[in-house]
Design an enzyme around this catalytic site. Structure first.
Site, PDB file in Angstrom:
ATOM      1  N   LYS A  11       0.826  -1.211   0.000  1.00  0.00           N
ATOM      2  CA  LYS A  11       0.000   0.000   0.000  1.00  0.00           C
ATOM      3  C   LYS A  11       0.870   1.275   0.000  1.00  0.00           C
ATOM      4  O   LYS A  11       2.074   1.211   0.246  1.00  0.00           O
ATOM      5  CB  LYS A  11      -0.959  -0.042   1.203  1.00  0.00           C
ATOM      6  CG  LYS A  11      -1.999  -1.184   1.104  1.00  0.00           C
ATOM      7  CD  LYS A  11      -3.032  -1.096   2.225  1.00  0.00           C
ATOM      8  CE  LYS A  11      -4.059  -2.218   2.118  1.00  0.00           C
ATOM      9  NZ  LYS A  11      -5.114  -2.094   3.162  1.00  0.00           N
ATOM     10  N   TYR A  51     -12.127  -2.470  -4.264  1.00  0.00           N
ATOM     11  CA  TYR A  51     -12.686  -2.683  -2.924  1.00  0.00           C
ATOM     12  C   TYR A  51     -14.221  -2.613  -2.929  1.00  0.00           C
ATOM     13  O   TYR A  51     -14.828  -2.292  -1.910  1.00  0.00           O
ATOM     14  CB  TYR A  51     -12.112  -1.668  -1.941  1.00  0.00           C
ATOM     15  CG  TYR A  51     -10.744  -2.040  -1.378  1.00  0.00           C
ATOM     16  CD1 TYR A  51     -10.581  -3.193  -0.606  1.00  0.00           C
ATOM     17  CD2 TYR A  51      -9.628  -1.239  -1.584  1.00  0.00           C
ATOM     18  CE1 TYR A  51      -9.347  -3.534  -0.069  1.00  0.00           C
ATOM     19  CE2 TYR A  51      -8.383  -1.574  -1.047  1.00  0.00           C
ATOM     20  CZ  TYR A  51      -8.254  -2.726  -0.288  1.00  0.00           C
ATOM     21  OH  TYR A  51      -7.031  -3.058   0.253  1.00  0.00           O
ATOM     22  N   ASN A 114      -2.063   0.407   6.614  1.00  0.00           N
ATOM     23  CA  ASN A 114      -1.651  -0.888   7.169  1.00  0.00           C
ATOM     24  C   ASN A 114      -0.789  -1.720   6.221  1.00  0.00           C
ATOM     25  O   ASN A 114      -0.789  -2.945   6.276  1.00  0.00           O
ATOM     26  CB  ASN A 114      -2.864  -1.661   7.713  1.00  0.00           C
ATOM     27  CG  ASN A 114      -3.866  -2.041   6.651  1.00  0.00           C
ATOM     28  OD1 ASN A 114      -3.703  -1.701   5.484  1.00  0.00           O
ATOM     29  ND2 ASN A 114      -4.903  -2.760   7.045  1.00  0.00           N
ATOM     30  N   HIS A 117      -2.124  -5.320   1.331  1.00  0.00           N
ATOM     31  CA  HIS A 117      -3.388  -5.999   1.072  1.00  0.00           C
ATOM     32  C   HIS A 117      -3.069  -7.429   0.679  1.00  0.00           C
ATOM     33  O   HIS A 117      -2.058  -7.679   0.017  1.00  0.00           O
ATOM     34  CB  HIS A 117      -4.150  -5.339  -0.093  1.00  0.00           C
ATOM     35  CG  HIS A 117      -5.232  -6.230  -0.641  1.00  0.00           C
ATOM     36  ND1 HIS A 117      -6.472  -6.307  -0.071  1.00  0.00           N
ATOM     37  CD2 HIS A 117      -5.225  -7.132  -1.657  1.00  0.00           C
ATOM     38  CE1 HIS A 117      -7.191  -7.206  -0.725  1.00  0.00           C
ATOM     39  NE2 HIS A 117      -6.462  -7.719  -1.692  1.00  0.00           N
ATOM     40  N   GLU A 128      -9.351 -10.932  -7.995  1.00  0.00           N
ATOM     41  CA  GLU A 128      -8.445  -9.784  -7.805  1.00  0.00           C
ATOM     42  C   GLU A 128      -7.255  -9.834  -8.750  1.00  0.00           C
ATOM     43  O   GLU A 128      -6.805  -8.793  -9.246  1.00  0.00           O
ATOM     44  CB  GLU A 128      -7.971  -9.739  -6.347  1.00  0.00           C
ATOM     45  CG  GLU A 128      -9.099  -9.412  -5.377  1.00  0.00           C
ATOM     46  CD  GLU A 128      -8.659  -9.360  -3.921  1.00  0.00           C
ATOM     47  OE1 GLU A 128      -9.506  -9.067  -3.071  1.00  0.00           O
ATOM     48  OE2 GLU A 128      -7.471  -9.608  -3.635  1.00  0.00           O
TER      49      GLU A 128
HETATM   50  P1  RTP Z   1      -7.051  -5.851   2.959  1.00  0.00           P
HETATM   51  O1  RTP Z   1      -8.349  -6.223   2.262  1.00  0.00           O
HETATM   52  O2  RTP Z   1      -6.579  -4.466   2.625  1.00  0.00           O
HETATM   53  O3  RTP Z   1      -6.015  -6.908   2.748  1.00  0.00           O
HETATM   54  O4  RTP Z   1      -7.302  -5.835   4.538  1.00  0.00           O
HETATM   55  P2  RTP Z   1      -8.066  -6.919   5.398  1.00  0.00           P
HETATM   56  O5  RTP Z   1      -8.573  -8.030   4.550  1.00  0.00           O
HETATM   57  O6  RTP Z   1      -7.186  -7.271   6.553  1.00  0.00           O
HETATM   58  O7  RTP Z   1      -9.289  -6.052   5.949  1.00  0.00           O
HETATM   59  P3  RTP Z   1     -10.729  -5.779   5.267  1.00  0.00           P
HETATM   60  O8  RTP Z   1     -11.759  -6.115   6.278  1.00  0.00           O
HETATM   61  O9  RTP Z   1     -10.813  -6.430   3.931  1.00  0.00           O
HETATM   62  O10 RTP Z   1     -10.715  -4.205   5.099  1.00  0.00           O
HETATM   63  C1  RTP Z   1     -10.046  -3.582   4.005  1.00  0.00           C
HETATM   64  C2  RTP Z   1      -9.262  -2.405   4.528  1.00  0.00           C
HETATM   65  O11 RTP Z   1     -10.170  -1.421   5.016  1.00  0.00           O
HETATM   66  C3  RTP Z   1      -9.610  -0.769   6.148  1.00  0.00           C
HETATM   67  N1  RTP Z   1     -10.491  -0.950   7.295  1.00  0.00           N
HETATM   68  N2  RTP Z   1     -10.787   0.010   8.104  1.00  0.00           N
HETATM   69  N3  RTP Z   1     -11.847   1.535  10.253  1.00  0.00           N
HETATM   70  C4  RTP Z   1     -12.163   0.256  10.140  1.00  0.00           C
HETATM   71  O12 RTP Z   1     -12.877  -0.318  10.935  1.00  0.00           O
HETATM   72  C5  RTP Z   1     -11.597  -0.499   9.039  1.00  0.00           C
HETATM   73  N4  RTP Z   1     -11.803  -1.777   8.800  1.00  0.00           N
HETATM   74  C6  RTP Z   1     -11.100  -2.057   7.686  1.00  0.00           C
HETATM   75  C7  RTP Z   1      -8.274  -1.386   6.432  1.00  0.00           C
HETATM   76  O13 RTP Z   1      -7.257  -0.559   5.876  1.00  0.00           O
HETATM   77  C8  RTP Z   1      -8.343  -2.719   5.701  1.00  0.00           C
HETATM   78  O14 RTP Z   1      -7.054  -3.144   5.294  1.00  0.00           O
HETATM   79 MG    MG Z   2      -9.695  -7.717   2.803  1.00  0.00          MG
END
Ligand code: RTP
Ligand code: MG
Length: 141
Positions: A11, A51, A114, A117, A128
């Site tokens: 990212k 997304y 973070n 991804h 994806e």
């Molecule tokens: P990613 O898709 O980026 O790999 O991250 P992830 O699976 O660990 O998390 P996901 O639930 O898919 O959420 C995508 C990205 O959205 C942001 N996020 N913010 N403020 C919040 O509660 C929140 N929850 C998720 C994070 O940057 C996350 O990587």
């Molecule tokens: Mg995710």
């Protein structure tokens, strides 16, 4: 375990911190091979499309704005159990919860910034990967 492919993105925060190589090194040391890669500054439309599953979530706008804040490094990783292996190497979404030694524990600053991804299932990995790479740009190794 089966040979899998998964989509990974370094990212904008981690690209800005100049730790692309450090992150690639973790993939390589853990049996994940880079079989496609490109650097790209995503448009708003590209980030929203990528997304799209999150479009109703309260954090969607912040997520998209963050993902277009600078260039990202996008790669396809191949290896045994690549989808879960990459998720394990990444650590929890919120770096505060990420286990020691994971990419997010070591390089992420916040739940938004973070660092990486990774696809969360084999089915989403295929979707994806095709979002960013035509099949001819992914190299079997
Ligand atoms: P990613 O898709 O980026 O790999 O991250 P992830 O699976 O660990 O998390 P996901 O639930 O898919 O959420 C995508 C990205 O959205 C942001 N996020 N913010 N403020 C919040 O509660 C929140 N929850 C998720 C994070 O940057 C996350 O990587
Ligand atoms: Mg995710």
């Amino acid at each position: 375990m089966a040979l899998e492919r998964t989509l990974s993105i370094v990212k904008p925060d981690a690209v800005a911190k100049n730790v692309v190589g450090e992150i690639y090194s973790r993939f390589e040391k853990n049996g994940l091979k880079v079989v496609a890669a490109k650097m790209k500054h995503l448009s708003k439309q590209e980030a929203e499309g990528f997304y799209a599953v999150h479009r109703e979530r309260p954090f969607f706008g912040a997520l998209v704005n963050f993902m277009i804040s600078g260039p990202v490094m996008i790669q396809v990783l191949e290896g045994e159990g690549a989808v879960l292996k990459n998720r394990d190497l990444m650590g929890a979404t919120n770096p505060k919860d990420a286990a020691a030694g994971t990419i997010r524990a070591d390089f992420a600053d916040s739940i938004d910034a973070n660092a990486v991804h990774g696809s969360d299932s084999l089915e989403n990995a295929a979707i994806e990967i095709s979002y960013f790479f035509p099949a001819t740009d992914v190299y079997a190794r």
